[in-house]
Design a protein around this motif. Structure first.
Motif, PDB file in Angstrom:
ATOM      1  N   THR A 180      -7.606  -2.685  -4.768  1.00 28.30           N
ATOM      2  CA  THR A 180      -7.267  -4.158  -4.238  1.00 28.30           C
ATOM      3  C   THR A 180      -8.488  -4.552  -3.694  1.00 28.30           C
ATOM      4  O   THR A 180      -8.848  -5.820  -4.022  1.00 28.30           O
ATOM      5  CB  THR A 180      -6.138  -4.366  -3.568  1.00 28.30           C
ATOM      6  OG1 THR A 180      -5.070  -3.453  -4.062  1.00 28.30           O
ATOM      7  CG2 THR A 180      -5.559  -5.648  -3.253  1.00 28.30           C
ATOM      8  N   TYR A 181      -9.161  -3.703  -2.549  1.00 25.88           N
ATOM      9  CA  TYR A 181     -10.124  -4.404  -1.855  1.00 25.88           C
ATOM     10  C   TYR A 181     -11.670  -3.901  -2.179  1.00 25.88           C
ATOM     11  O   TYR A 181     -12.566  -4.298  -1.476  1.00 25.88           O
ATOM     12  CB  TYR A 181      -9.751  -4.166  -0.329  1.00 25.88           C
ATOM     13  CG  TYR A 181      -8.321  -4.838  -0.095  1.00 25.88           C
ATOM     14  CD1 TYR A 181      -8.126  -6.158  -0.336  1.00 25.88           C
ATOM     15  CD2 TYR A 181      -7.215  -3.881   0.263  1.00 25.88           C
ATOM     16  CE1 TYR A 181      -7.062  -6.806   0.258  1.00 25.88           C
ATOM     17  CE2 TYR A 181      -6.306  -4.665   0.525  1.00 25.88           C
ATOM     18  CZ  TYR A 181      -5.932  -5.769   0.490  1.00 25.88           C
ATOM     19  OH  TYR A 181      -4.767  -6.397   0.839  1.00 25.88           O
ATOM     20  N   ALA A 230       0.806  -1.203   0.154  1.00 23.75           N
ATOM     21  CA  ALA A 230       0.095  -0.065   0.040  1.00 23.75           C
ATOM     22  C   ALA A 230       0.911   1.240   0.014  1.00 23.75           C
ATOM     23  O   ALA A 230       0.685   2.164  -0.807  1.00 23.75           O
ATOM     24  CB  ALA A 230      -1.040  -0.087   1.197  1.00 23.75           C
ATOM     25  N   MET A 258      -7.268   1.422   9.379  1.00 25.70           N
ATOM     26  CA  MET A 258      -6.865   2.485   8.510  1.00 25.70           C
ATOM     27  C   MET A 258      -7.705   3.814   8.750  1.00 25.70           C
ATOM     28  O   MET A 258      -6.780   4.814   8.494  1.00 25.70           O
ATOM     29  CB  MET A 258      -7.076   1.929   7.074  1.00 25.70           C
ATOM     30  CG  MET A 258      -6.821   2.803   6.268  1.00 25.70           C
ATOM     31  SD  MET A 258      -6.741   1.886   4.382  1.00 25.70           S
ATOM     32  CE  MET A 258      -5.919   2.844   3.274  1.00 25.70           C
ATOM     33  N   PHE A 271      -5.633   0.659  -1.960  1.00 24.60           N
ATOM     34  CA  PHE A 271      -6.608  -0.185  -0.961  1.00 24.60           C
ATOM     35  C   PHE A 271      -8.074  -0.318  -1.935  1.00 24.60           C
ATOM     36  O   PHE A 271      -8.706  -1.314  -1.850  1.00 24.60           O
ATOM     37  CB  PHE A 271      -6.919   0.466   0.265  1.00 24.60           C
ATOM     38  CG  PHE A 271      -7.921  -0.357   1.000  1.00 24.60           C
ATOM     39  CD1 PHE A 271      -7.168  -1.206   1.924  1.00 24.60           C
ATOM     40  CD2 PHE A 271      -9.223  -0.115   1.247  1.00 24.60           C
ATOM     41  CE1 PHE A 271      -8.067  -1.875   2.840  1.00 24.60           C
ATOM     42  CE2 PHE A 271     -10.016  -0.809   1.967  1.00 24.60           C
ATOM     43  CZ  PHE A 271      -9.414  -1.737   2.938  1.00 24.60           C
ATOM     44  N   CYS A 313      -9.981  -2.141   8.296  1.00 19.15           N
ATOM     45  CA  CYS A 313     -10.523  -0.944   7.836  1.00 19.15           C
ATOM     46  C   CYS A 313     -10.705   0.127   8.908  1.00 19.15           C
ATOM     47  O   CYS A 313     -10.324   1.271   8.729  1.00 19.15           O
ATOM     48  CB  CYS A 313     -12.066  -0.764   7.144  1.00 19.15           C
ATOM     49  SG  CYS A 313     -11.838  -1.466   5.408  1.00 19.15           S
TER      50      CYS A 313
END
Length: 750
Positions: free
Chosen positions: A219-220, A24, A114, A216, A111
């Motif tokens: 990717t997610y 990341a 983050m 992020f 999450c």
């Protein structure tokens, strides 16, 4: 052991999380070594810490942020792994696959972390505000584009700086803004480094955050963070939410299993497979098929990791029994089991060593193998299995047995060994059937002064150590130790002190209690004794004892206890009156020391020990015995602590500092990660010692001493010396440190 043929775990392995964070922020975008670690089920805590340091902390350090901001970011990262491992160690996802759980774990657990990091940056990276970071989250276009727009508005001189950039640099930035590629860490670093303004560090951090958010989202998924935009989540709240979601999964799985069992087809659930392995393991072990039992266990252990939650704790205990009872104890398997215990925080004994050649998880002592051998039936009781008599070892405490001939002094052979503990069922290192010590050490233990004098006159070698790494000098120091429950006696020290000792003898650490001559010397409270041991070559920074502390920290703790000697009495009283609270408050090192002392006789983990002590306190006879012991303990402890002199202890602390003791040496204490002697001196308002620490430091080391913080593992908060001084009302120390900082600042200006 190999896990190549097993299905992927429902939980992410810790190295995978390191890699995700590294990708990341692009600290190590392509790293084969890290990729290999992401396949390693048995990654140890020390290996994990090394990965975090290399791939996360080092890139953060390159940003050269304010130390306080850097420390807070590092603490938040560390808390991610602590809380994640707590979840993995306690909550089973055995019936689920990575496809079922992967996105859900990211959304529910990672999450919020983050978002907490983003809220932290919003408070600490002026001229950027929380709203600027939130704009990166909610944006549907490139976060880098949004970030650069915000920078143009908020950062004075940026537009002029951009105008002067070479065309190749401008083209690269245009590509980022369009979302055609993500900028690398070093591209952003070099860009902001060439900007070369006071705000460049915060600009760089803002751009790296934008890059991480873009990564992020790509990717997610872009919506994973949205539910956490409004407020930062408390760590306790989302840990509780995660537990709730796990319970929900388990309920749904139970309903599915009940429905499936109505069909003719059997349901091959992972927890059932592990349970079947355990049944097979126990049967093979009870029948004496030790080798086959170990092979079956390895399969169950592999399947349990990052899958079975608290069941893994019991699986490991079964494995330690099986590995210890092999004809030759399987040290490789035991070290893997201990490594996982340490990683998962099960807090069973882990050997503490500073041997650079071997990792601490891979060191196994004889007493540990004997503890698991002698507790085989206790471990197997949970499975309702009765073991044959051949597995009975009646004492893990290892009482000493000597025959009459061995008690007689042999002055013609002053270095003759004394053999102890003739028990063929107990493990001996190097194939020894008995433990050994020397006549000199044994008679020092027996406090036979006449025998010790005769042996010395006969030429006994003072540098021969026992199997347990004891020396006669160490035992003599223990006889003077004021924190032991005995009347201090220095007569043995007086006849041993002026002899010639090797550095190995002076720095030898005992196997079980991890005693060190220097720590024992500090605990005598006598400056001349400490000075003598230091002159003999003692390493002032070596850690030992049940709490794994160095000499300076030990000295400071004693100063604190002397100021309030009731604390020590209260601790013993709490074990007698409220064992549940007493055991819960023990640090991992303290609890490991407790297990070493009792060798499993009161239980093998916190839950068992607590249950045993709570049950004991319900017995009137036990209560009476504990009360009597408590009174004896209080009386002797109080008498010994009255022999300490605070002025003398401060002189000892200064001596250790003068000889190179490190005021920034970190240790773990009751859930506090990274406390130091300096922070402890601040807590105790020891202005004289704080002054001595700072006066003896170089400018660089002084900065390290003052800026060191600790992390409270219970809530993830970072605490500095200022907060400690304010909490403990240590105003004198606060003034001293403030003056030192002011003086250092004026020196830099001049």
């Amino acid at each position: 052991m190999t896990n190549e043929y097993y299905p992927s775990t429902p939980y992410f392995l810790t190295a995978e999380i390191v890699r995700a964070i590294a990708r990341a922020i692009d600290s190590k975008n392509d790293n084969a070594s890290l990729d290999n670690k992401c396949k390693d089920l048995y990654l140890s805590r020390s290996e994990l810490d090394a990965l975090i340091e290399e791939h996360i902390y080092k890139p953060i350090a390159k940003l050269k942020l304010k130390k306080s901001i850097e420390n807070e970011i590092k603490a938040l990262v560390a808390q991610v792994f602590d809380n994640y491992l707590q979840i993995v160690a306690n909550y089973s996802l055995a019936e689920w696959t990575r496809d079922d759980t992967g996105a859900w774990i990211i959304e529910v657990l990672f999450c919020p972390y983050m978002m907490n990091a983003i809220h932290l940056l919003g408070k600490r990276t002026k001229p950027f505000q929380k709203s600027d970071y939130m704009e990166l989250i909610v944006a549907e276009s490139s976060g880098i584009d949004i970030a650069l727009n915000i920078i143009e508005k908020r950062v004075e001189g940026w537009q002029e700086f951009y105008r002067k950039l070479a065309k190749t640099e401008k083209d690269k930035i245009t590509s980022w803004r369009r979302g055609e590629s993500l900028p690398s860490f070093y591209s952003l670093y070099n860009l902001c480094n060439s900007y070369n303004k006071d705000t460049s560090k915060n600009v760089l951090l803002f751009l790296i955050a934008a890059r991480a958010i873009d990564y992020f989202k790509i990717t997610y998924g872009s919506n994973a963070l949205m539910q956490y935009v409004d407020e930062p989540e408390l760590l306790e709240d989302f840990i509780d939410y995660f537990k709730y979601k796990v319970r929900d999964l388990l309920d749904r799985n139970a309903q599915y299993a009940a429905y499936s069992n109505q069909t003719e087809e059997p349901v091959h659930q992972m927890s059932s497979i592990i349970s079947m392995y355990l049944v097979k393991i126990l049967r093979e072990f009870a029948d004496g098929n030790l080798k086959q039992s170990k092979e079956t266990f390895v399969k169950a252990f592999d399947l349990s990791l990052y899958r079975s939650g608290h069941m893994c704790k019991k699986v490991i205990e079964v494995g330690l029994v099986i590995a210890s009872w092999q004809e030759t104890p399987d040290m490789n398997l035991i070290s893997k089991l201990k490594s996982v215990q340490n990683l998962y925080g099960y807090t069973l004994p882990t050997i503490v060593t500073e041997d650079a050649k071997r990792k601490k998880e891979n060191l196994v002592e004889d007493w540990e193998i004997n503890m698991w051998r002698s507790n085989a039936q206790r471990v197997f009781n949970d499975f309702k299995v009765e073991l044959p008599e051949k597995y009975a070892v009646y004492s893990s405490i290892l009482p000493v047995y000597l025959d009459a001939k061995e008690l007689k002094l042999d002055l013609k052979n002053p270095n003759k060994n004394i053999k102890l503990n003739d028990n063929s069922k107990l493990h001996r290192d190097k194939n020894k059937k008995k433990q050994i010590t020397t006549q000199l050490i044994w008679n020092t233990l027996l406090e036979d002064l006449d025998a010790v004098n005769k042996l010395l006159q006969a030429g006994a070698d003072i540098n021969i150590l026992s199997d347990n790494n004891e020396s006669a000098l160490l035992i003599a120091l223990q006889h003077m130790n004021l924190i032991e429950i005995n009347e201090p006696d220095d007569s043995f020290y007086q006849i041993l002190k002026d002899l010639s000792y090797t550095p190995k003898t002076i720095n030898a650490m005992t196997s079980k209690k991890h005693l060190l001559p220097l720590l024992s010397a500090v605990q005598t409270g006598r400056l001349e004794v400490v000075e003598h041991i230091v002159k003999l070559g003692a390493d002032v920074n070596k850690k030992g004892g049940g709490s794994h502390l160095d000499a300076l920290t030990t000295c400071l703790f004693l100063i604190g206890t002397i100021k309030n000697s009731k604390l020590s009495n209260n601790r013993f009283s709490m074990i007698a009156q409220d064992p549940e609270t007493a055991i819960a408050r023990m640090s991992d090192f303290e609890f490991s020391a407790f297990i070493r002392e009792t060798q499993g006789s009161l239980g093998l983990n916190r839950q068992e020990v607590t249950s045993h002590l709570v049950q004991s306190t319900k017995s009137p006879d036990a209560i009476a015995i504990l009360k009597e012991l408590s009174e004896v303990f209080k009386e002797q402890t109080q008498a010994n602590y009255e022999l300490f002199d605070l002025r003398e202890m401060r002189k000892i602390a200064k001596l250790l500092i003068d000889r190179g003791a490190n005021p920034s040496a970190r240790y773990d204490w009751s859930g506090i990660d990274g406390y130091t002697p300096f922070l402890l001196a601040c807590e105790l308002n020891e202005d004289e010692l704080v002054t001595h620490m700072l006066n003896n430091a170089t400018e660089d080391s002084k900065d390290d001493i003052i800026n060191t913080v600790y992390r409270n593992r219970r809530n993830g908060q970072v605490v500095s010396y200022e907060k400690i001084c304010q909490h403990f009302k240590a105003d004198d120390v606060l003034d001293i440190v403030d003056r030192s900082l002011t003086l250092a600042s004026s020196d830099k200006v001049n």
